[in-house]
Motif scaffolding. Sequence first.
Motif, PDB file in Angstrom:
ATOM      1  N   GLY A   1      -1.891   5.345 -15.016  1.00 19.94           N
ATOM      2  CA  GLY A   1      -0.959   6.085 -16.117  1.00 19.94           C
ATOM      3  C   GLY A   1       0.504   5.946 -15.779  1.00 19.94           C
ATOM      4  N   ASN A   2       0.763   5.645 -14.757  1.00 23.87           N
ATOM      5  CA  ASN A   2       2.323   5.686 -14.202  1.00 23.87           C
ATOM      6  C   ASN A   2       2.929   4.074 -14.445  1.00 23.87           C
ATOM      7  OD1 ASN A   2       2.758   8.173 -13.745  1.00 23.87           O
ATOM      8  ND2 ASN A   2       1.765   8.303 -11.883  1.00 23.87           N
ATOM      9  N   GLY A   3       1.956   3.279 -14.817  1.00 20.64           N
ATOM     10  CA  GLY A   3       2.537   1.871 -14.999  1.00 20.64           C
ATOM     11  C   GLY A   3       2.207   1.329 -13.488  1.00 20.64           C
ATOM     12  N   ASN A   4       1.741   1.786 -12.389  1.00 19.72           N
ATOM     13  CA  ASN A   4       1.429   1.193 -11.041  1.00 19.72           C
ATOM     14  C   ASN A   4       0.074   0.308 -11.305  1.00 19.72           C
ATOM     15  OD1 ASN A   4       3.651   2.230  -9.806  1.00 19.72           O
ATOM     16  ND2 ASN A   4       2.519   4.172  -9.774  1.00 19.72           N
ATOM     17  N   ILE A   5      -0.054  -0.721 -10.425  1.00 16.55           N
ATOM     18  CA  ILE A   5      -1.233  -1.530 -10.433  1.00 16.55           C
ATOM     19  C   ILE A   5      -1.893  -1.282  -9.258  1.00 16.55           C
ATOM     20  CG2 ILE A   5      -2.219  -3.934 -10.306  1.00 16.55           C
ATOM     21  CD1 ILE A   5      -0.393  -3.363 -12.861  1.00 16.55           C
ATOM     22  N   TRP A   6      -3.330  -0.765  -9.540  1.00 20.46           N
ATOM     23  CA  TRP A   6      -4.278  -0.587  -8.357  1.00 20.46           C
ATOM     24  C   TRP A   6      -5.002  -1.941  -8.318  1.00 20.46           C
ATOM     25  CZ3 TRP A   6      -6.831   4.746  -8.099  1.00 20.46           C
ATOM     26  CH2 TRP A   6      -6.021   5.814  -8.155  1.00 20.46           C
ATOM     27  N   VAL A   7      -5.005  -2.362  -7.180  1.00 24.88           N
ATOM     28  CA  VAL A   7      -5.764  -3.287  -6.617  1.00 24.88           C
ATOM     29  C   VAL A   7      -7.033  -2.957  -5.620  1.00 24.88           C
ATOM     30  CG1 VAL A   7      -5.764  -5.584  -5.687  1.00 24.88           C
ATOM     31  CG2 VAL A   7      -3.792  -4.967  -6.607  1.00 24.88           C
ATOM     32  N   GLY A   8      -8.169  -3.379  -6.053  1.00 27.07           N
ATOM     33  CA  GLY A   8      -9.278  -2.976  -5.450  1.00 27.07           C
ATOM     34  C   GLY A   8      -9.888  -4.059  -4.734  1.00 27.07           C
ATOM     35  N   SER A   9     -10.065  -3.958  -3.365  1.00 26.90           N
ATOM     36  CA  SER A   9     -10.758  -5.188  -2.447  1.00 26.90           C
ATOM     37  C   SER A   9     -11.796  -4.710  -1.648  1.00 26.90           C
ATOM     38  CB  SER A   9      -9.330  -5.685  -1.455  1.00 26.90           C
ATOM     39  OG  SER A   9      -9.012  -4.737  -0.787  1.00 26.90           O
ATOM     40  N   ASN A  10     -12.083  -5.382  -0.463  1.00 23.77           N
ATOM     41  CA  ASN A  10     -13.064  -4.714   0.174  1.00 23.77           C
ATOM     42  C   ASN A  10     -12.532  -3.705   1.507  1.00 23.77           C
ATOM     43  OD1 ASN A  10     -11.788  -6.468   1.856  1.00 23.77           O
ATOM     44  ND2 ASN A  10     -13.739  -7.975   2.474  1.00 23.77           N
ATOM     45  N   SER A  11     -11.159  -3.760   1.189  1.00 25.15           N
ATOM     46  CA  SER A  11     -10.685  -2.552   2.212  1.00 25.15           C
ATOM     47  C   SER A  11     -10.187  -1.437   1.510  1.00 25.15           C
ATOM     48  CB  SER A  11      -9.446  -3.348   2.970  1.00 25.15           C
ATOM     49  OG  SER A  11      -8.581  -3.906   2.168  1.00 25.15           O
ATOM     50  N   GLY A  12     -10.706  -1.160   0.396  1.00 31.30           N
ATOM     51  CA  GLY A  12     -10.292   0.252  -0.476  1.00 31.30           C
ATOM     52  C   GLY A  12      -9.364  -0.186  -1.557  1.00 31.30           C
ATOM     53  N   VAL A  13      -8.590   0.877  -2.032  1.00 35.18           N
ATOM     54  CA  VAL A  13      -7.596   0.698  -3.224  1.00 35.18           C
ATOM     55  C   VAL A  13      -6.206   0.734  -2.529  1.00 35.18           C
ATOM     56  CG1 VAL A  13      -6.856   1.626  -5.332  1.00 35.18           C
ATOM     57  CG2 VAL A  13      -9.240   1.837  -4.674  1.00 35.18           C
ATOM     58  N   THR A  14      -5.510  -0.547  -3.048  1.00 38.22           N
ATOM     59  CA  THR A  14      -4.023  -0.628  -2.860  1.00 38.22           C
ATOM     60  C   THR A  14      -3.258  -0.558  -4.069  1.00 38.22           C
ATOM     61  OG1 THR A  14      -4.650  -2.017  -0.918  1.00 38.22           O
ATOM     62  CG2 THR A  14      -2.368  -2.112  -1.648  1.00 38.22           C
ATOM     63  N   VAL A  15      -2.266   0.475  -4.169  1.00 36.88           N
ATOM     64  CA  VAL A  15      -1.335   0.533  -5.125  1.00 36.88           C
ATOM     65  C   VAL A  15       0.065   0.054  -4.896  1.00 36.88           C
ATOM     66  CG1 VAL A  15      -0.547   2.465  -6.925  1.00 36.88           C
ATOM     67  CG2 VAL A  15      -2.691   2.685  -5.342  1.00 36.88           C
ATOM     68  N   TYR A  16       0.419  -0.678  -6.098  1.00 38.70           N
ATOM     69  CA  TYR A  16       1.616  -1.495  -6.122  1.00 38.70           C
ATOM     70  C   TYR A  16       2.412  -0.825  -7.276  1.00 38.70           C
ATOM     71  CZ  TYR A  16      -0.099  -5.063  -2.928  1.00 38.70           C
ATOM     72  OH  TYR A  16      -0.929  -5.776  -1.880  1.00 38.70           O
TER      73      TYR A  16
END
Length: 1006
Positions: A463-478
């Motif tokens: 909702g804040n315009g940040n990008i969530w990237v889901g991988s095999n090591s959890g969620v990384t937010v950019y």
Amino acid sequence: MRLTLFVYFFFSFIFIPLKFRAQNVSLQFQNITFEDGISDSRIEHVIQDKKGFVWIATRLGIDRYNGQNIKSYKFLQEKQAGTNTMLQTQKGNILVATTRGLFIFDAKKDLFELLKSEDSVLNTHLNSNIHTIIQLKNGKLLCGNANGTVFSLSFEENDGNVKHQMLNFSNGSNSNHPSSIFQDTKGTIWMGTSQGDLFVFNEKEFLNTTFSKYNHNTYINDITADSNGKLWIGTKGNGLFNFDVNTNEVKQYKKQLNNNDNISESINNNFVICLYADKNDNIWIGTDGGGLNLYKNKKNKFYYFQSDSNNKFSISDNAILHISPGEDNIIWTATVHGGLSYFKNNISLYNIPPSKLGIRNKDKQGSRILESKNGDLWLTAGRNGLRRYNRRTGKVTVFISDPNNKSGLSGNNILSLYEDNQNRIWIGTLYGGLNILEPKTGTFLKAENWSGLKAVFAIEKDGNGNIWVGSNSGVTVYNNNLKIINTYTVGSNIGLSSNVITCMFKDVKDDMWVGTAKGLNVFKQGKFKSYLPKKEDSTSLSGSRILSIAEDDDLSILVGTYGYGLNRYFRNSDNFKRIGQEKGLKATFIRGLFLDDEKNIWCSTNLGLSKITPAGMVQNFNSYDGIEPFNNNKAELGHNGYIYMAGNFGITYFKAEDLANNYSKDHNVFFTNISLINKNGIKEAPFKNYLENYKLILPPDNVMFTLRFTTSNYWDPKNISYKYKLEGLHETWQNIGNNKTLSFSNLNPGDYSLKIKAFNREGLESTHIATLNIYASPSFWEKTWVKISLLLSFIAIIFGFVKWRVSTIKKQKQNLNILINQKTKLVEAQNRKIYQNNIDLLNAEKANQQLKQKQLENELNFKTNELTNRTLREIHKNNLLDKIKDDISKVAKQNKDSKSLKSIVTLIDNTLNLDKDWDDFYNLFQQVQPSFIKNLLKESPKITDRDIKLCALIHLNFSSQHIATLFGISESSVKVARHRLRKKLKIEENQTFKEFFERLTTHAAT
């Protein structure tokens, strides 16, 4: 240097300008070949009759196909004939025009017979080489033979009598014979010839048209017309013509020399063998070598469908001899080498073939696809990098990982695609980390820790315009600067259920839903809440591995699982419900979810696409509809309402509202086989019994009969279900699913009516109900006349028996009467003797009783006398003692010393008052009158002992004097005592003591 590779380097093309023409119509073909039982792979002609049977003309004869098996009628070899064409008349008759005449199918005899006439001239023509035949709107048949003769026939309206009329065709000859006859919607009759001429019939004769000068004497194979009334004419080598009958304008379509695409402005083969114009104004064109061509009038484009050995759903052969419409929107095509091919005439899918996208591999792994905001299509190429397709220009850009180029794409196995607010394309790979492409410059950007992310299955914006990237090591937010601002893992202790992220979704409330390999998570207020399946809780999640998430129109959350179907999460109750399964959602792997503009839910599954309407109805689309199963990929909804799918088949797309099952509910159910079983074996019923206007007669020795049936839907028969009812046996419809066989045994004699109806895969009931009338014949003993005869014989036997029996009984009665009289006399004598014996016995008994009574009376008298005597002795004793007492009293008065005398007087008084004497009296009285005192106390329980003594003495008839002596009172006192006793006993004034005591004894006895 960036790695933006051109296909010339790897595939001999990149940035090749492709026009929109590369988007071909997608059709799915099914084939009927030798394996299905047809007698020849070369099919000359094909028609599907009104019942649903498919009639297939080969060089060996005619095959009849019912969807289950094939029956061959090989009469042509006997006649040394070949098939030219077939026709089903308006009344359902099947006609076969051959090189040896015109044959008609006789359903009653189940064979083809040569049509004959009493007219010898007509017979000559009926036995000729008939090239073409049609039925006119008035019901007459119009035939043209190899001799150049045109004649009309009528036999269906004349009780089978064949009538004819010769039509004037002055140009007709062996070298210029009719090759095709066609009647347009206005009723005009057109005829093409072997020399390429086009004639029109003017009610008197055939006249040549201006078309002939354009065709250059090329053989005309077929003629049809479009909705505008223009004629389409197929020729043998001179291509396809469009002839405007109003303006005489002619347009010719011939193969273009450089046409290698699947779409063009002309045909791909100049040998046009057959034509068919469908109800959508499409012209279907069968060629000799070019496969099936389609001309879409509205787009003025030609599309090609050719045999492809790598595609099981392609047409079976590229030489098409005939095109024919069938039931349920099916089109049948007869081929030279491939048997029959047929397809659903439902043009809603379009395809960009893989060859136009630089995809060469046949990898089963599906492709992810994304439509960017500028309309470009981005798709993964299995394990071979990324493709960018420009829909406007047809250009394709290929991106492939190069280990030597660090600035290019990293990783060819791409798992996810996403476009951010800056139009950058985020690319998640299996091993190559996170790639971010700037489309304008073609530059790949490096995000923080981009290479450390593996198996990037999901990318989503919060909702804040940040990008969530889901991988095999959890969620990384950019953030927008590609910097990491947050990481969420299991080790963060904020509730995430697994580090293996499989999908993500942002709902309308800006909550982030994260699917993992071990459950579903929702991120709220800085923490995750997890949902996991529970074995014994039906309101929990059905599966732990989450593949897809979406939000429905009612704000509930849709969750697709790996192997456990589709779930709906209800926010209010905080629980889940498995949905779609009871409505027909058979798939269990839900790889993708989205809602279209009509709020339909589209599910990408392991079986294809499924659409769930807002009302909850499920429609499934599979390979037969042109939708392949989804393997690690999913369909995507584009910005313009199109739905896109990608894979080794290229790109397939369609408008959401255009894709429909298009499965008619008016399936024509018909019987295909009837087998009768008796003790001698199995016998197949004649073909005539399969038809509804015939009655199946079961012989008396029938043990069981079996019926097979099917529907006119040859496209997906496995998805048709059936119900039946045998009227006369069943009152309700019986559900048998997809079973197409029924067996009945030991039916009682009588009439029955078997009814069968079909339901399509959406559950809609067919309006047509197949009906077979059945008569179960009775055995000899079950026949009516036999039953009547037996009944009459039985009645006669009964009547004779009754008559004989009456006579016998009468004689027996007479004999019985004689015997009875004899026996009666004997019995009477015996009875008299017995009676006399009984009388004697009774008299003896009476005497004995009298003797006993006498003894009892004597005993009673004795006891009574003894009691009386005893009592009198007591009285005498008392009197004597009383006298002695008086004498002693007198002496005592005279003697001064009288003390001893007074004691003697006292002794005498005591003796007079002793109760022992009374006790002895009572015992003796009880022996004489055992129930007297008992009955007296029962009648008057309040009387005294003195009263009882008085009653006993009165009952023994003691006088008042004796009573006074016994009681030691005066007689007047006895009188008073008797009076008082009467009152106590309530004795009436006119009743004596004796009567009272007798009544007392009588009542006690009763």
